[in-house]
Design a protein around this motif. Sequence first.
Motif, mmCIF file in Angstrom:
data_model
loop_
_atom_site.group_PDB
_atom_site.id
_atom_site.type_symbol
_atom_site.label_atom_id
_atom_site.label_comp_id
_atom_site.label_asym_id
_atom_site.label_seq_id
_atom_site.Cartn_x
_atom_site.Cartn_y
_atom_site.Cartn_z
ATOM 1 N N VAL A 414 0.856 -1.190 0.000
ATOM 2 C CA VAL A 414 0.000 0.000 0.000
ATOM 3 C C VAL A 414 0.891 1.238 0.000
ATOM 4 O O VAL A 414 1.836 1.337 0.792
ATOM 5 C CB VAL A 414 -0.928 0.021 1.231
ATOM 6 N N THR A 415 0.599 2.153 -0.895
ATOM 7 C CA THR A 415 1.279 3.448 -0.904
ATOM 8 C C THR A 415 0.226 4.546 -0.959
ATOM 9 O O THR A 415 -0.918 4.322 -1.369
ATOM 10 C CB THR A 415 2.236 3.570 -2.100
ATOM 11 N N GLY A 416 0.643 5.728 -0.556
ATOM 12 C CA GLY A 416 -0.276 6.855 -0.562
ATOM 13 C C GLY A 416 -1.288 6.738 0.553
ATOM 14 O O GLY A 416 -1.146 5.979 1.506
ATOM 15 N N GLY A 417 -2.362 7.497 0.414
ATOM 16 C CA GLY A 417 -3.359 7.508 1.465
ATOM 17 C C GLY A 417 -2.771 7.999 2.773
ATOM 18 O O GLY A 417 -1.682 8.562 2.831
ATOM 19 N N ILE A 418 -3.505 7.763 3.831
ATOM 20 C CA ILE A 418 -3.073 8.182 5.159
ATOM 21 C C ILE A 418 -3.063 6.965 6.070
ATOM 22 O O ILE A 418 -4.076 6.291 6.238
ATOM 23 C CB ILE A 418 -4.014 9.254 5.745
ATOM 24 N N ALA A 419 -1.884 6.663 6.611
ATOM 25 C CA ALA A 419 -1.782 5.555 7.557
ATOM 26 C C ALA A 419 -2.432 5.975 8.888
ATOM 27 O O ALA A 419 -2.564 7.171 9.173
ATOM 28 C CB ALA A 419 -0.322 5.184 7.757
ATOM 29 N N PRO A 420 -2.871 5.015 9.718
ATOM 30 C CA PRO A 420 -2.736 3.575 9.499
ATOM 31 C C PRO A 420 -3.800 3.033 8.557
ATOM 32 O O PRO A 420 -4.837 3.655 8.355
ATOM 33 C CB PRO A 420 -2.900 3.013 10.913
ATOM 34 N N TYR A 421 -3.509 1.822 8.008
ATOM 35 C CA TYR A 421 -4.408 1.205 7.064
ATOM 36 C C TYR A 421 -5.129 0.028 7.719
ATOM 37 O O TYR A 421 -4.570 -0.659 8.574
ATOM 38 C CB TYR A 421 -3.641 0.686 5.842
ATOM 39 N N GLU A 422 -6.356 -0.183 7.296
ATOM 40 C CA GLU A 422 -7.107 -1.362 7.711
ATOM 41 C C GLU A 422 -7.250 -2.291 6.508
ATOM 42 O O GLU A 422 -7.589 -1.846 5.409
ATOM 43 C CB GLU A 422 -8.492 -0.981 8.243
ATOM 44 N N TYR A 423 -6.984 -3.592 6.745
ATOM 45 C CA TYR A 423 -6.992 -4.576 5.667
ATOM 46 C C TYR A 423 -8.172 -5.527 5.868
ATOM 47 O O TYR A 423 -8.477 -5.935 6.998
ATOM 48 C CB TYR A 423 -5.694 -5.391 5.663
ATOM 49 N N LEU A 424 -8.816 -5.905 4.777
ATOM 50 C CA LEU A 424 -9.889 -6.896 4.844
ATOM 51 C C LEU A 424 -9.878 -7.726 3.566
ATOM 52 O O LEU A 424 -10.180 -7.241 2.482
ATOM 53 C CB LEU A 424 -11.258 -6.221 5.025
ATOM 54 N N TRP A 425 -9.489 -9.019 3.711
ATOM 55 C CA TRP A 425 -9.552 -9.961 2.593
ATOM 56 C C TRP A 425 -10.960 -10.546 2.532
ATOM 57 O O TRP A 425 -11.670 -10.590 3.536
ATOM 58 C CB TRP A 425 -8.533 -11.077 2.777
ATOM 59 N N ASP A 426 -11.337 -11.019 1.376
ATOM 60 C CA ASP A 426 -12.691 -11.542 1.224
ATOM 61 C C ASP A 426 -12.920 -12.835 1.994
ATOM 62 O O ASP A 426 -14.056 -13.278 2.142
ATOM 63 C CB ASP A 426 -13.045 -11.748 -0.252
ATOM 64 N N HIS A 427 -11.843 -13.474 2.505
ATOM 65 C CA HIS A 427 -12.034 -14.650 3.356
ATOM 66 C C HIS A 427 -11.925 -14.294 4.838
ATOM 67 O O HIS A 427 -11.858 -15.187 5.680
ATOM 68 C CB HIS A 427 -11.026 -15.749 3.003
ATOM 69 N N GLY A 428 -11.919 -12.988 5.158
ATOM 70 C CA GLY A 428 -12.039 -12.559 6.549
ATOM 71 C C GLY A 428 -10.762 -12.143 7.228
ATOM 72 O O GLY A 428 -10.805 -11.567 8.320
ATOM 73 N N ASP A 429 -9.593 -12.426 6.638
ATOM 74 C CA ASP A 429 -8.329 -12.047 7.276
ATOM 75 C C ASP A 429 -8.181 -10.528 7.263
ATOM 76 O O ASP A 429 -8.633 -9.851 6.339
ATOM 77 C CB ASP A 429 -7.156 -12.698 6.538
ATOM 78 N N THR A 430 -7.535 -9.987 8.295
ATOM 79 C CA THR A 430 -7.392 -8.536 8.429
ATOM 80 C C THR A 430 -5.933 -8.120 8.529
ATOM 81 O O THR A 430 -5.592 -7.168 9.218
ATOM 82 C CB THR A 430 -8.163 -8.028 9.659
ATOM 83 N N THR A 431 -5.042 -8.850 7.862
ATOM 84 C CA THR A 431 -3.622 -8.527 7.870
ATOM 85 C C THR A 431 -3.160 -8.200 6.459
ATOM 86 O O THR A 431 -3.788 -8.599 5.473
ATOM 87 C CB THR A 431 -2.796 -9.702 8.416
ATOM 88 N N ALA A 432 -2.034 -7.477 6.367
ATOM 89 C CA ALA A 432 -1.504 -7.114 5.053
ATOM 90 C C ALA A 432 -1.051 -8.346 4.283
ATOM 91 O O ALA A 432 -1.158 -8.414 3.064
ATOM 92 C CB ALA A 432 -0.341 -6.130 5.211
ATOM 93 N N THR A 433 -0.534 -9.327 5.007
ATOM 94 C CA THR A 433 -0.126 -10.597 4.413
ATOM 95 C C THR A 433 -1.028 -11.683 4.960
ATOM 96 O O THR A 433 -1.174 -11.819 6.174
ATOM 97 C CB THR A 433 1.339 -10.910 4.744
ATOM 98 N N THR A 434 -1.638 -12.449 4.082
ATOM 99 C CA THR A 434 -2.563 -13.493 4.524
ATOM 100 C C THR A 434 -2.008 -14.860 4.161
ATOM 101 O O THR A 434 -1.253 -15.011 3.194
ATOM 102 C CB THR A 434 -3.955 -13.297 3.900
ATOM 103 N N HIS A 435 -2.368 -15.858 4.963
ATOM 104 C CA HIS A 435 -1.927 -17.230 4.743
ATOM 105 C C HIS A 435 -3.152 -18.102 4.493
ATOM 106 O O HIS A 435 -4.120 -18.061 5.257
ATOM 107 C CB HIS A 435 -1.163 -17.753 5.956
ATOM 108 N N VAL A 436 -3.099 -18.895 3.429
ATOM 109 C CA VAL A 436 -4.221 -19.767 3.087
ATOM 110 C C VAL A 436 -3.685 -21.140 2.707
ATOM 111 O O VAL A 436 -2.513 -21.301 2.345
ATOM 112 C CB VAL A 436 -5.047 -19.181 1.921
ATOM 113 N N ASP A 437 -4.551 -22.148 2.793
ATOM 114 C CA ASP A 437 -4.236 -23.506 2.350
ATOM 115 C C ASP A 437 -5.017 -23.798 1.076
ATOM 116 O O ASP A 437 -6.233 -23.583 1.012
ATOM 117 C CB ASP A 437 -4.606 -24.537 3.423
ATOM 118 N N ILE A 438 -4.320 -24.284 0.068
ATOM 119 C CA ILE A 438 -4.943 -24.633 -1.205
ATOM 120 C C ILE A 438 -4.886 -26.146 -1.354
ATOM 121 O O ILE A 438 -3.820 -26.746 -1.211
ATOM 122 C CB ILE A 438 -4.225 -23.954 -2.381
#
Length: 763
Positions: A414-438
């Motif tokens: 993420v660049t620009g905008g105004i920190a801090p940032y809130e993250y929301l992945w469509d599977h519910g994770d709220t971190t900048a880096t998400t971990h999933v099992d495929i």
Amino acid sequence: MDRPFYNTLRSIFLVLLTPVMLQAQIQVTNTLTPVQLVENVLVGSGVTATNITVNGSAANAGTVQASATYFNQNGTTFPIYDGVLLTTGRGTVAIGPNNQAGADDNSGTLSVNDADMDAIAAADVENGIVVEFDFVATGNQLEFKYIFGSEEYPEFAPPNSSAFNDVFGFFLSGPGISGPYANGAVNIATIPGTTTPVSINNVNAITNNTYYVNNAAGLAYGTAIQYDGTTITMTAFSELICGETYHIKLGIANVGDEGWDSGVFLEAGSFTTNPVQFSFSTFTNDNTIYEGCNQTGELIFTRAGCGNENDTLVAYITYGGTAINGVDYNLLEDSVVLIPGVDTVVWIIDPIEDGLAEGIETIEIEVMTIVTITGDTLYGTGIFYINDQPELILQAHDATYYCLQHDTQITSTVTGGIAPYEYLWDHGDTTATTHVDINENGVTTYILTVTDACGYTATDTAYLTMNQTLAIDTILSTPATCLPIGTVSIQSFPYGAHLQNPGNPTSYNLTFDWTYENDTLITFPNQSALEDLPGGWYYIELTDNVINCTVSDSVFVDVVDVPIAVLNADPGAGCAPLGVTFTNQSQNSNQYFWNFGDGTTTTTSDLSSVSHTFNQTSIVQLVASNGDVTCNDTVEVVVDIVVCGCTDPTAVNYNIAAVIDDGSCIYPTPTVDAPNVITINGDNVNDFYFLKTEYAASIELTIVDRWGMVVFEGMGSQSSPPIWDGKDKSGNTVTEGVYFYKYIVTGQLGDVLEGHGFITVVH
């Protein structure tokens, strides 16, 4: 110092300033002595600095020093407008475009010999500068702003921290202060809420990124400064006792070497003792508010002087800068009143969204307070900023993985905008880096939405490709017999593995981990095929070490053609001498060794029955083999012999069945086992009906149908019992159904056993 004189002098500074950098870089001048920098720049109205020294010398304080300079923001985005810059090298070199490995010109700088600096560094410090002076507390708090920056970011910050980290500190001593440094001083350059010194090892991208700004390649400030990393705008703070004299020491130095310079920016007018102080608070903590951000700033006026708690204080306010009061932000009044008992007044500054790309606009505020007792007019100034809403740019990074069930990771930037940032992945994770099992091959989409502090959002999609080609195509096995001669092997190998050296078609780096049953103590070689194996389950984990991917499979090694010894004795018990017929039903065998348990043995080569006469109870053993002495099976049966009759010739009814047991005769009781079903379908399995007896001298068997008609009558002995073949007296096969049987069995000594029951006939 009188405020108008300060304004005039500051204007002269800005006019006579000799900038050493190009436009869009901080301007630095090195024409002021440390005394002038402290008295005319650093301290504010109402404060008098005395006993000013540099590196312990008053003479040094009166001489221009390479490590002490005046700086001005010069229209860049650097958070502090102007002030004093203390560096470990030449201040003019520490500022510049971010295209150099490091600013390390230390010509003309002083060596530092200071025990407090050594204590913070846990090492001997080198060149740098230590500025000290006394001042009288005309307020009950000391608070000033600073930013620390260094070229040692990020190379010498964790995880690559070293003993070469530059050090700085603000050591305050005086009444009410008790600390571990000289004269009981405390270091007030600490991480908020702690006593941990602000340093490269303590504030960085890994240890504490809350207070860290990454400026590598000008990421944060463009070409404003050379330093690859800085802190955010920090505040040094301490409680004071009004009217008392305090001593402060501001120091910075290289540690371990004289390169990779660092600097600390001190905001102009930090030491102010106006009866009315003011500060600016924003959600970004950098004196900047943004248009269209739904976030406001606070202009905070505070009663700060000593002994004025019962006074009504009036401060008169003038506004300057490029932002216009009432046009670019809400209209603010020209005075503020603090009545007795009121210590703080807060004004809201709300930037007006005008839709114009105006860049950074300034709000310059001057607060004038007239001290009633002395008639002095005291001034305080500050500068704040209004900026356009920076565009929020989000990139969710695509990724490819080669192993199912792997802990797959999707990153974002993420660049620009105004920190801090809130993250929301469509599977519910709220971190900048998400971990999933495929769990299957293919392309999966993950949508990330980022919201900045202004409430603006950006959305991007990451495509995660799972492309596991590693597989165990086929596992073959050959059976074992009695000997461990089985084999297992992976065919079509290696299937989907990756070459370690693409130019070498055989450079597979694979690990074959075989396990037998659940016995993990057996070690097998790291190879695709095994031989000389016993029967059972074998499990394989195949790992492609190039991509660190593992797949599993299993194979069963059968055991075939193993001899199975099966033996039946008829009868199994009786009176001596007893003739017994042994039926051999062994499998996978062609050689049979018989041991009758009475010293007699024989060998046969087929499944023919064998007969033997016994005079005593014996254990009969049959060893069946396929010709290999090591591949055989053994079975045993017991033949139970009873000596029948009377042993005393004078006994009653000697040689005939006795009805009275006088103690000299043995009366074996006959036994009968009567089956209850026969299947007369011609498969030679249970096609005949007969009684199984022991100790029987004679057997009478009668079978009748449900109407009472006799369909079979027969007599015989234990060795030759009557057998019904499922036919009536006319020789016709009887119909399916239930039939009735009865028998009379006479024992060896004449005792009689009678019984009856039902037989089910099945075709």
